[in-house]
Design a protein around this motif. Sequence first.
Motif, PDB file in Angstrom:
ATOM      1  N   ARG A  70       9.193   3.467  -2.256  1.00  0.00           N
ATOM      2  CA  ARG A  70       8.250   2.415  -1.893  1.00  0.00           C
ATOM      3  C   ARG A  70       8.869   1.031  -2.115  1.00  0.00           C
ATOM      4  O   ARG A  70       8.626   0.109  -1.342  1.00  0.00           O
TER       5      ARG A  70
ATOM      6  N   ILE B 241       8.439   5.925  -6.378  1.00  0.00           N
ATOM      7  CA  ILE B 241       8.323   4.467  -6.503  1.00  0.00           C
ATOM      8  C   ILE B 241       9.537   3.799  -5.875  1.00  0.00           C
ATOM      9  O   ILE B 241       9.416   2.790  -5.169  1.00  0.00           O
TER      10      ILE B 241
ATOM     11  N   ALA C 114       6.308  -4.231  -0.231  1.00  0.00           N
ATOM     12  CA  ALA C 114       7.438  -3.728  -1.031  1.00  0.00           C
ATOM     13  C   ALA C 114       8.178  -4.886  -1.692  1.00  0.00           C
ATOM     14  O   ALA C 114       8.492  -4.837  -2.887  1.00  0.00           O
TER      15      ALA C 114
ATOM     16  N   ASP D 131      -2.719   2.467  -4.282  1.00  0.00           N
ATOM     17  CA  ASP D 131      -1.603   1.981  -5.092  1.00  0.00           C
ATOM     18  C   ASP D 131      -1.624   0.458  -5.194  1.00  0.00           C
ATOM     19  O   ASP D 131      -1.441  -0.104  -6.273  1.00  0.00           O
ATOM     20  N   LEU D 132      -1.835  -0.206  -4.054  1.00  0.00           N
ATOM     21  CA  LEU D 132      -1.877  -1.675  -4.068  1.00  0.00           C
ATOM     22  C   LEU D 132      -2.981  -2.184  -4.987  1.00  0.00           C
ATOM     23  O   LEU D 132      -2.788  -3.153  -5.720  1.00  0.00           O
TER      24      LEU D 132
ATOM     25  N   SER E 159       4.094  -3.302   5.295  1.00  0.00           N
ATOM     26  CA  SER E 159       4.625  -2.396   4.271  1.00  0.00           C
ATOM     27  C   SER E 159       5.873  -2.990   3.631  1.00  0.00           C
ATOM     28  O   SER E 159       6.088  -2.857   2.429  1.00  0.00           O
TER      29      SER E 159
ATOM     30  N   TRP F 275       3.291   1.692   0.643  1.00  0.00           N
ATOM     31  CA  TRP F 275       2.354   1.783  -0.479  1.00  0.00           C
ATOM     32  C   TRP F 275       0.980   2.129   0.078  1.00  0.00           C
ATOM     33  O   TRP F 275       0.587   1.633   1.125  1.00  0.00           O
ATOM     34  N   SER F 276       0.229   2.954  -0.630  1.00  0.00           N
ATOM     35  CA  SER F 276      -1.145   3.245  -0.214  1.00  0.00           C
ATOM     36  C   SER F 276      -2.044   2.096  -0.665  1.00  0.00           C
ATOM     37  O   SER F 276      -1.683   1.313  -1.552  1.00  0.00           O
TER      38      SER F 276
END
Length: 103
Positions: free
Chosen positions: A67, A64, A36, A78-79, A32, A74-75
């Motif tokens: 994150r 945001i 980021a 989202d990625l 994660s 991030w999910s």
Amino acid sequence: MLPRPLAHTNPEDPSWPLDDLPRPSEYGVPLSRVAAGAIRLESARRDISQEDLAELLGRSRSAISQRFTGKVAWSLDDLGAIAAAFGCPVDDLLDDGSQRGRR
């Protein structure tokens, strides 16, 4: 939790294949945080603001920001959306650079 392979249904079995996988702590930096950092870097390179990403993902700028700092992960969705917007594969957003040149 990872799905178990069909051939191996008992984690107590000595041939259980997940024993060979590194434990999360063996990766060094949590993925994660890697994501980021990569998203912050690529956003800066492309002059994409947190507001732009918020609009793209349908989130608030505050979400945001959380994150970007690694406070919230991030999910996967989202990625995927960010990678598509950046024109890169998702795995580029999960690469901390430690494996470069080893392939």
